[in-house]
Design an enzyme around this catalytic site. Sequence first.
Site, PDB file in Angstrom:
ATOM      1  N   THR A  94      40.726  29.851  59.223  1.00 16.93           N
ATOM      2  CA  THR A  94      39.455  29.557  59.890  1.00 16.93           C
ATOM      3  C   THR A  94      39.697  28.683  61.111  1.00 16.93           C
ATOM      4  OG1 THR A  94      38.385  29.602  57.732  1.00 16.93           O
ATOM      5  CG2 THR A  94      37.129  28.626  59.541  1.00 16.93           C
ATOM      6  N   ARG A 120      33.228  40.278  50.063  1.00 20.48           N
ATOM      7  CA  ARG A 120      33.033  38.832  49.946  1.00 20.48           C
ATOM      8  C   ARG A 120      32.912  38.186  51.325  1.00 20.48           C
ATOM      9  NH1 ARG A 120      35.903  34.030  51.942  1.00 20.48           N
ATOM     10  NH2 ARG A 120      35.544  32.365  50.436  1.00 20.48           N
ATOM     11  N   GLY A 161      32.473  34.105  52.999  1.00 17.09           N
ATOM     12  CA  GLY A 161      32.534  32.692  52.646  1.00 17.09           C
ATOM     13  C   GLY A 161      31.476  31.892  53.372  1.00 17.09           C
ATOM     14  N   ASP A 162      31.807  30.640  53.629  1.00 22.04           N
ATOM     15  CA  ASP A 162      30.818  29.743  54.224  1.00 22.04           C
ATOM     16  C   ASP A 162      30.699  29.882  55.730  1.00 22.04           C
ATOM     17  OD1 ASP A 162      33.541  28.546  54.062  1.00 22.04           O
ATOM     18  OD2 ASP A 162      32.623  27.028  55.325  1.00 22.04           O
ATOM     19  N   THR A 216      36.052  24.136  57.208  1.00 21.36           N
ATOM     20  CA  THR A 216      37.137  25.024  56.807  1.00 21.36           C
ATOM     21  C   THR A 216      37.601  24.626  55.418  1.00 21.36           C
ATOM     22  OG1 THR A 216      39.395  25.749  57.234  1.00 21.36           O
ATOM     23  CG2 THR A 216      38.802  23.571  58.043  1.00 21.36           C
ATOM     24  N   GLY A 217      37.744  25.604  54.549  1.00 22.13           N
ATOM     25  CA  GLY A 217      38.183  25.285  53.200  1.00 22.13           C
ATOM     26  C   GLY A 217      37.764  26.363  52.228  1.00 22.13           C
ATOM     27  N   GLY A 242      35.459  28.419  50.612  1.00 22.52           N
ATOM     28  CA  GLY A 242      34.110  28.737  51.048  1.00 22.52           C
ATOM     29  C   GLY A 242      33.046  28.675  49.980  1.00 22.52           C
TER      30      GLY A 242
END
Lengths: 179, 135
Positions: free
Chosen positions: B1, B29, B31-32, B52-53, B55
Amino acid sequence: QNNFGLVIHGGAGTILKKNLTPELEAQYKETLEKAARKGYEILQNGGTSLDAVEQTIHILENSPLFNAGKGAVFANNEKNELDASIMEGKTLNAGAVAGVTNLKNPISAARKVMENSAHVLLAREGAEEFAASQGLEVVNPDYFFTEKRYQSLLHAKQNLSDDSKSAYVDPYINDYKFG
Amino acid sequence: TVGCVALDKDGNLAAGTSTGGMTNKKWNRIGDSPIIGAGTYANNKTCAVSGTGHGEYFIRANVAYDISALMEYKNLSLQEAAKEVIQNKLKNMGGDGGIIAIDAKGNLVAEFNTAGMYRATVDENGTITVGIYKE
C-alpha cells in the site's frame, strides 16, 4: 507547524534491516525522497493538496518496489486487483475504486470518481469502464506483472492448503502486511 | 500500500491511498484502502489520514475517521489521536499497521505498531526526512 507540507508512506509491516540489502534499502529511500520532492514542488508552487497527493502517489504506483500499481501483489486468480481512494478535506468529497485490473494509476481513477461522478466507490469492470470514459490511461494487465510478486503468490499457494484462508500470512515476507 | 496526505498553502487538506491488497486474496476481497473512513479520510477541521496494514482490522476500527473524530470531539492533538488509535485501539484488537497524517496546522505524523513503515515527510522549508525502520 507548517503552512504546507506532506507525508507519504509505502506500506508497513515486518520490515527489518536484516531483510533488506543496502542496495534495496537505498532504492526505497531514493523513491520515497523522489515522491516527497514531487509533492513539495507542487505545494511550493501554490498547487492544491489534491494535486500533490495524486501526483506523489503516481510515483509510488509506477515503482515496482511498492504494493500499488506496478509491483502490486497477485490475487489468487493470478491477477493484480487494485484499490484506491482519495478525499478532500475542504468539501468532504471522496472517491474510490476497488478491484480494478487495467488502470495504470488507480489513484487518478479515484479522483475522477470523486470529481466527475455522483458516487463515492465504484468497483471492478464498472470502475474500469468509467475511468476509461474519463480519458485515464488503460494498460494491459501484464503491465503490473513483476517476477518477485508472482513468486510470492506461488509460494503462498504452496503453503496454503486450507481453502478457508484467502490470504498469505508469512512474517518473513513483507507482502502480507502491505495490504 | 502507498499513501500521501498533504496540506496546501490555502489551508486545504487531502488524503489518498492506493494498493494491491493482500497476496493470494480471493472472492473479490477488498481491504480498507478504498473504504473512506477506514483507510483514508480528510477533514479541514481536523486532519488528513492514510493507512496501511491489516485491512480487515482497519475497517473494523474505522481507523482514519477515528483519529479525526478524537481530534474533533475530544480535542486531542493529532499525535495523541494517532497514538491512541494505532498503539491502543488497533493493537488491542489484534490489528497491525500504521498511518500517516497531517493536521490543519501542518503537524506531520507517522505512527505505526509494526517493525517498520516506509515513510517520508517534507515540511514547508523543503526538508525531507525518510524512514523505514521503527528507530
